[in-house]
Design a protein around this motif. Sequence first.
Motif, PDB file in Angstrom:
ATOM      1  N   ARG A  86     -18.273  -5.159  52.835  1.00  0.00           N
ATOM      2  CA  ARG A  86     -18.736  -6.410  53.524  1.00  0.00           C
ATOM      3  C   ARG A  86     -17.583  -7.277  53.054  1.00  0.00           C
ATOM      4  NH1 ARG A  86     -23.496  -6.807  56.071  1.00  0.00           N
ATOM      5  NH2 ARG A  86     -24.959  -5.260  55.252  1.00  0.00           N
ATOM      6  N   PRO A  89     -18.060 -14.457  54.494  1.00  0.00           N
ATOM      7  CA  PRO A  89     -18.863 -15.292  55.578  1.00  0.00           C
ATOM      8  C   PRO A  89     -18.057 -15.253  56.848  1.00  0.00           C
ATOM      9  CG  PRO A  89     -19.285 -16.451  53.325  1.00  0.00           C
ATOM     10  CD  PRO A  89     -18.099 -15.476  53.145  1.00  0.00           C
ATOM     11  N   ARG A  90     -16.825 -15.922  56.964  1.00  0.00           N
ATOM     12  CA  ARG A  90     -16.072 -15.776  58.126  1.00  0.00           C
ATOM     13  C   ARG A  90     -16.027 -14.538  58.809  1.00  0.00           C
ATOM     14  NH1 ARG A  90     -11.107 -19.080  56.928  1.00  0.00           N
ATOM     15  NH2 ARG A  90     -10.814 -19.186  59.145  1.00  0.00           N
ATOM     16  N   THR A  92     -17.568 -11.536  58.142  1.00  0.00           N
ATOM     17  CA  THR A  92     -19.003 -11.104  58.325  1.00  0.00           C
ATOM     18  C   THR A  92     -19.363 -11.710  59.905  1.00  0.00           C
ATOM     19  OG1 THR A  92     -19.616 -10.764  56.066  1.00  0.00           O
ATOM     20  CG2 THR A  92     -21.384 -10.947  57.915  1.00  0.00           C
ATOM     21  N   LYS A  93     -19.281 -13.036  60.149  1.00  0.00           N
ATOM     22  CA  LYS A  93     -19.780 -13.830  61.276  1.00  0.00           C
ATOM     23  C   LYS A  93     -19.098 -13.144  62.436  1.00  0.00           C
ATOM     24  CE  LYS A  93     -20.030 -18.134  63.300  1.00  0.00           C
ATOM     25  NZ  LYS A  93     -19.812 -19.705  63.134  1.00  0.00           N
ATOM     26  N   VAL A  94     -18.045 -12.472  62.502  1.00  0.00           N
ATOM     27  CA  VAL A  94     -17.204 -11.986  63.625  1.00  0.00           C
ATOM     28  C   VAL A  94     -17.897 -10.935  64.044  1.00  0.00           C
ATOM     29  CG1 VAL A  94     -15.151 -10.967  64.357  1.00  0.00           C
ATOM     30  CG2 VAL A  94     -14.908 -13.055  62.979  1.00  0.00           C
ATOM     31  N   ARG A  96     -21.180 -10.235  63.465  1.00  0.00           N
ATOM     32  CA  ARG A  96     -22.559 -10.751  64.085  1.00  0.00           C
ATOM     33  C   ARG A  96     -22.262 -11.154  65.558  1.00  0.00           C
ATOM     34  NH1 ARG A  96     -23.730 -13.119  59.843  1.00  0.00           N
ATOM     35  NH2 ARG A  96     -23.141 -15.176  60.306  1.00  0.00           N
ATOM     36  N   VAL A  97     -21.043 -12.347  65.690  1.00  0.00           N
ATOM     37  CA  VAL A  97     -21.075 -12.753  66.996  1.00  0.00           C
ATOM     38  C   VAL A  97     -20.809 -11.579  68.132  1.00  0.00           C
ATOM     39  CG1 VAL A  97     -19.545 -14.232  68.364  1.00  0.00           C
ATOM     40  CG2 VAL A  97     -20.290 -14.974  66.066  1.00  0.00           C
ATOM     41  N   GLU A 101     -22.244  -5.177  63.901  1.00  0.00           N
ATOM     42  CA  GLU A 101     -22.662  -4.840  62.700  1.00  0.00           C
ATOM     43  C   GLU A 101     -23.275  -3.541  62.680  1.00  0.00           C
ATOM     44  OE1 GLU A 101     -24.178  -8.417  60.084  1.00  0.00           O
ATOM     45  OE2 GLU A 101     -24.907  -8.545  62.196  1.00  0.00           O
TER      46      GLU A 101
END
Length: 126
Positions: A86, A89-90, A92-94, A96-97, A101
């Motif tokens: 992982r 946060p930036r 990981t957000k990609v 998720r968006v 995942e």
Amino acid sequence: MGGYELAFTMRERVAGGAITIELVGEIDILAEQQLGPRIEALAGRCRADLVIDLRGVTFLDASGLRLLLRARNRAVRCGGRLRVVRGGPRVTKVFRVVQLEAAFSWLDAPPGTGVPCGPRDGSVPA
């Protein structure tokens, strides 16, 4: 005028029985073009256990996602596997968006680092 400096680097090592690729910086279209052939060659090794470490990645776009998906597909076709450490946060957000995942097996740290590796969702690895 100075020379152009790449906004990314790649280091590879073997630890814990896996080939770990550490990506650092901006993984965009230029990174995909430069790093893609090397990562795909590593993923194409027979039964390779490949880990891509995203902890040092500061930016990831669609080209970076495409690079990771190609590497995963190549590893699977060659009887290997690809796991991803992982990122922040930036990054990981990609994932998720764009709802990618579930397309990858996730680790909290690379194998052989002394940090427990495993899924974050509380499930038990098979």
